[in-house]
Design an enzyme around this catalytic site. Structure first.
Site, PDB file in Angstrom:
ATOM      1  N   PRO A 135      56.025  28.960  -6.181  1.00 23.73           N
ATOM      2  CA  PRO A 135      56.978  29.289  -5.124  1.00 23.73           C
ATOM      3  C   PRO A 135      56.326  29.955  -3.913  1.00 23.73           C
ATOM      4  O   PRO A 135      56.935  30.002  -2.845  1.00 23.73           O
ATOM      5  CB  PRO A 135      57.982  30.224  -5.807  1.00 23.73           C
ATOM      6  CG  PRO A 135      57.341  30.656  -7.078  1.00 23.73           C
ATOM      7  CD  PRO A 135      56.334  29.621  -7.454  1.00 23.73           C
ATOM      8  N   GLU A 194      55.819  34.349 -16.445  1.00 27.65           N
ATOM      9  CA  GLU A 194      55.832  35.292 -15.330  1.00 27.65           C
ATOM     10  C   GLU A 194      54.863  34.912 -14.215  1.00 27.65           C
ATOM     11  O   GLU A 194      55.002  35.339 -13.089  1.00 27.65           O
ATOM     12  CB  GLU A 194      55.482  36.691 -15.835  1.00 27.65           C
ATOM     13  CG  GLU A 194      56.617  37.383 -16.527  1.00 27.65           C
ATOM     14  CD  GLU A 194      57.863  37.480 -15.641  1.00 27.65           C
ATOM     15  OE1 GLU A 194      57.769  38.061 -14.553  1.00 27.65           O
ATOM     16  OE2 GLU A 194      58.921  36.958 -16.042  1.00 27.65           O
ATOM     17  N   ARG A 224      57.009   6.694  -3.904  1.00 27.25           N
ATOM     18  CA  ARG A 224      57.826   5.757  -3.114  1.00 27.25           C
ATOM     19  C   ARG A 224      57.181   5.400  -1.778  1.00 27.25           C
ATOM     20  O   ARG A 224      57.492   4.386  -1.178  1.00 27.25           O
ATOM     21  CB  ARG A 224      59.252   6.296  -2.907  1.00 27.25           C
ATOM     22  CG  ARG A 224      59.357   7.496  -2.019  1.00 27.25           C
ATOM     23  CD  ARG A 224      60.771   8.048  -1.979  1.00 27.25           C
ATOM     24  NE  ARG A 224      61.690   7.233  -1.198  1.00 27.25           N
ATOM     25  CZ  ARG A 224      61.766   7.245   0.131  1.00 27.25           C
ATOM     26  NH1 ARG A 224      60.966   8.039   0.823  1.00 27.25           N
ATOM     27  NH2 ARG A 224      62.633   6.483   0.764  1.00 27.25           N
ATOM     28  N   ASP A 227      63.449   6.787   7.194  1.00 31.16           N
ATOM     29  CA  ASP A 227      63.867   7.921   6.367  1.00 31.16           C
ATOM     30  C   ASP A 227      64.168   9.152   7.214  1.00 31.16           C
ATOM     31  O   ASP A 227      63.548   9.346   8.257  1.00 31.16           O
ATOM     32  CB  ASP A 227      62.726   8.349   5.427  1.00 31.16           C
ATOM     33  CG  ASP A 227      62.648   7.518   4.173  1.00 31.16           C
ATOM     34  OD1 ASP A 227      63.580   6.754   3.911  1.00 31.16           O
ATOM     35  OD2 ASP A 227      61.633   7.648   3.464  1.00 31.16           O
TER      36      ASP A 227
HETATM   37  N1  ADE Z   1      57.526  27.100  -9.619  1.00 30.11           N
HETATM   38  C1  ADE Z   1      58.573  27.934  -9.625  1.00 30.11           C
HETATM   39  N2  ADE Z   1      59.313  27.806  -8.522  1.00 30.11           N
HETATM   40  C2  ADE Z   1      58.713  26.843  -7.766  1.00 30.11           C
HETATM   41  C3  ADE Z   1      58.994  26.257  -6.518  1.00 30.11           C
HETATM   42  N3  ADE Z   1      60.028  26.636  -5.771  1.00 30.11           N
HETATM   43  N4  ADE Z   1      58.148  25.309  -6.054  1.00 30.11           N
HETATM   44  C4  ADE Z   1      57.083  24.938  -6.781  1.00 30.11           C
HETATM   45  N5  ADE Z   1      56.765  25.450  -7.967  1.00 30.11           N
HETATM   46  C5  ADE Z   1      57.571  26.399  -8.470  1.00 30.11           C
END
Ligand code: ADE
Length: 221
Positions: free
Chosen positions: A86, A113, A150, A164
């Site tokens: 993330p 975690e 794709r 697209d």
């Molecule tokens: N792992 C946990 N959340 C994620 C996200 N938003 N993007 C990529 N990998 C992740």
């Protein structure tokens, strides 16, 4: 292209690439997708792949060794190693186009975690699929694979993705099919006119209008 995915949950991928366009790309040997359980690479006698964090804190942290060894065994000269996390770069269509031209992708899915910070040192790129936290990188890796495959040559007609949403920083224009009138809602007259120049102008205008309304941030780019 070869795509190798490193995960602790290989069962999550059952069925996901067995349908539709991705399945056809695999059958036509345009792409090979391999799922690797990096637990198979741990040297720990109890098959452990995680440990408690130095400095204390909640949860377990993925250790370096199984992931380092798994990547080492797969790496080729043309490999791009991507960590799904993330806190990575937020994924966009432009990046999907770039990655669709690569020969080999290795996608690492974190879980629990977190992972030992040193795992970042073996990655060429870190990608997030959006500003929210998933339980692991698996779903994110599926999103990446789908969006990349794709775009590979021959997978779908190029005409299908040149328009697209997000190409040229515009959202897609609205499309209609038969019948001409459905529950009182009519297909715009111009689309029935057969005048291709007018239709093109209309679509461009609708693309712009829709982007202005829904995603003005795209136009600023
Ligand atoms: N792992 C946990 N959340 C994620 C996200 N938003 N993007 C990529 N990998 C992740």
């Amino acid at each position: 292209m070869t795509i190798d995915i490193l995960t602790l949950f290989p069962n999550m991928y059952q069925g996901i690439f067995d349908e539709s366009i991705i399945k056809r790309a695999i059958d036509e040997k345009r792409v090979e997708i391999n799922i690797h359980n990096f637990r198979d690479y741990t040297l720990d006698p109890h098959k452990k792949v995680d440990d408690t964090p130095y400095g204390g804190g909640a949860g377990m942290v993925l250790t370096c060794q199984p992931i380092f060894d798994c990547v080492k065994s797969l790496r080729r000269e043309d490999s791009i190693v991507i960590l799904m996390t993330p806190d990575g770069e937020v994924y966009k269509q432009k990046r999907a186009y770039e990655l669709s031209k690569c020969g080999h992708l290795i996608l690492i899915c974190g879980h629990y975690e977190g992972f030992d910070e040193r795992i970042r040192s073996i990655c060429d790129m870190e990608i997030s699929i959006g500003d929210y936290v998933l339980t692991g990188g698996e779903l994110a890796s599926m999103v990446l694979v789908d969006s990349i495959v794709r775009l590979m040559p021959g997978v779908i007609e190029e005409d299908s993705h040149v328009n697209d949403s997000f190409n040229n920083n515009l959202l897609d224009y609205p499309t209609y099919t038969k019948p001409r009138v459905y529950e009182g809602m009519e297909v715009p007259e111009v689309l029935l006119s057969g005048d291709h120049k007018k239709i093109e102008e209309y679509r461009r205008e609708m693309s712009l209008q829709r982007t202005k309304e829904r995603r003005p941030d795209l136009l600023e780019k």
